[in-house]
Design a protein around this motif. Sequence first.
Motif, PDB file in Angstrom:
ATOM      1  N   LYS A 149       6.031   9.371   0.264  1.00 49.71           N
ATOM      2  CA  LYS A 149       6.530   7.994   0.262  1.00 49.71           C
ATOM      3  C   LYS A 149       5.816   7.159  -0.793  1.00 49.71           C
ATOM      4  CE  LYS A 149       7.420   4.103   3.387  1.00 49.71           C
ATOM      5  NZ  LYS A 149       7.242   3.568   4.756  1.00 49.71           N
TER       6      LYS A 149
ATOM      7  N   LYS B 182       2.033   9.992  11.480  1.00 49.69           N
ATOM      8  CA  LYS B 182       2.892  10.756  10.574  1.00 49.69           C
ATOM      9  C   LYS B 182       2.103  11.863   9.891  1.00 49.69           C
ATOM     10  CE  LYS B 182       5.955   6.851   9.577  1.00 49.69           C
ATOM     11  NZ  LYS B 182       6.514   5.978   8.522  1.00 49.69           N
ATOM     12  N   LYS B 183       2.817  12.813   9.315  1.00 48.63           N
ATOM     13  CA  LYS B 183       2.181  13.879   8.559  1.00 48.63           C
ATOM     14  C   LYS B 183       1.657  13.333   7.234  1.00 48.63           C
ATOM     15  CE  LYS B 183       5.309  17.483  10.318  1.00 48.63           C
ATOM     16  NZ  LYS B 183       6.335  18.480   9.923  1.00 48.63           N
TER      17      LYS B 183
ATOM     18  N   ILE C 154      -3.673   7.023   7.954  1.00 49.35           N
ATOM     19  CA  ILE C 154      -2.565   7.970   8.127  1.00 49.35           C
ATOM     20  C   ILE C 154      -2.532   8.473   9.562  1.00 49.35           C
ATOM     21  CG2 ILE C 154      -1.677  10.247   7.473  1.00 49.35           C
ATOM     22  CD1 ILE C 154      -2.703   9.745   4.654  1.00 49.35           C
TER      23      ILE C 154
ATOM     24  N   GLU D 110       4.335  13.103   4.590  1.00 47.82           N
ATOM     25  CA  GLU D 110       5.262  11.973   4.689  1.00 47.82           C
ATOM     26  C   GLU D 110       4.719  10.760   3.956  1.00 47.82           C
ATOM     27  OE1 GLU D 110       7.443  11.341   8.561  1.00 47.82           O
ATOM     28  OE2 GLU D 110       5.867  12.697   9.277  1.00 47.82           O
ATOM     29  N   ILE D 111       3.413  10.556   4.054  1.00 47.37           N
ATOM     30  CA  ILE D 111       2.794   9.388   3.432  1.00 47.37           C
ATOM     31  C   ILE D 111       2.666   9.558   1.930  1.00 47.37           C
ATOM     32  CG2 ILE D 111       0.739   7.930   3.330  1.00 47.37           C
ATOM     33  CD1 ILE D 111       2.434   7.574   5.859  1.00 47.37           C
TER      34      ILE D 111
ATOM     35  N   THR E 156      -0.844   6.148  11.913  1.00 46.17           N
ATOM     36  CA  THR E 156       0.627   6.072  11.842  1.00 46.17           C
ATOM     37  C   THR E 156       1.286   7.169  12.675  1.00 46.17           C
ATOM     38  OG1 THR E 156       0.851   7.541   9.920  1.00 46.17           O
ATOM     39  CG2 THR E 156       0.464   5.185   9.486  1.00 46.17           C
TER      40      THR E 156
END
Length: 344
Positions: free
Chosen positions: A257, A249-250, A244, A253-254, A247
């Motif tokens: 998703k 990203k927060k 993570i 977000e993962i 990426t």
Amino acid sequence: MKVDAVVNTANPNPVIGFGVDSGIHKKAGHELLVARQKIGCIGFGDAVVTPGFELDARYVIHTVGPVWDGGNHGEEQILSSCYRKSLALAKEHGCESIAFPLISTGNYGFPKPLALQIAVREISSFLLENEMQIYLVVFEREAFALSEKLFKSVSSYIDENYIRSKILGEYGTESVYTSRLKTRRRSERLKGRNQIFGEIDKSKTSKANFDMSVGAPAPTEVDDWGTLLNNLDAGFSETLLKLIDRTGKKDSEIYKKANVDRKLFSKIRNNPEYKPSKTTALAFAFALELDIDETKDFIGRAGFALSYSSKFDVIVEYFLVNGNYNVFELNEVLFAFDQPLIGA
């Protein structure tokens, strides 16, 4: 459904309709109709809230979906509005969970495949910015009908791989046809791997050399992803958190998703020894958009593998090989083939 709010597909007038509307009023009791009558008429695409009365839910959110009239009269926009306004009301009233029917697909005649797409799109969009447990309750398998093209494509892939595995187990041999298939599949994996590695910030990674005959990084020089996925000491939880981080990203977000809720993710984050289910591990692999080889390594850290003897695994591989990381679409396919769904 034992949730904070249930969504009712209401009649625009303050009367009891058919289907879901009738069922909710029957369970909630006469007080719900009285509360509904005090509100009066509701416009198409709007939503209002009442107490749940005798229901397990605290609230009933009444929304009026569109009547299907060929699709050229704003039906899609109205249906989207039903989901958005219902979710906004649930958030406003502090709801942590909500259950939707597939709005307008009963007497109002909205095509179920299109209605499902709109529902998933609006729910997914809401979850990117908010925390809530959202259920979509359907009553017929028809609601999850796949497009003919996708169904045939997945069926063909299952035949090529799942059936091949059964033949190998029975006869211990494979044809020239399946040998060609293996070569094609390996080429597709390499293409997907190169695409993913090409997206990594080169300033933060060393150069990756690939042994193209086996589709794996050469042992002499490996970039950060390769180092991570070849570190046998890293468990599933540690590996997930590092992936993570890569990426940029927060966390939210993962896990959103991946269709995994915050509570489960917290358990994984706070317990380095956490062992997820196979479906949860795969959901994170899809959210991270790992390729087929990276996915096998990643879920292997939780003690799982992909096998051609499993129809579920073959369907998962089909999506990975084709670079389709949409968890909701994958679950539609798994549902259509009577397989378990991935996610929490």
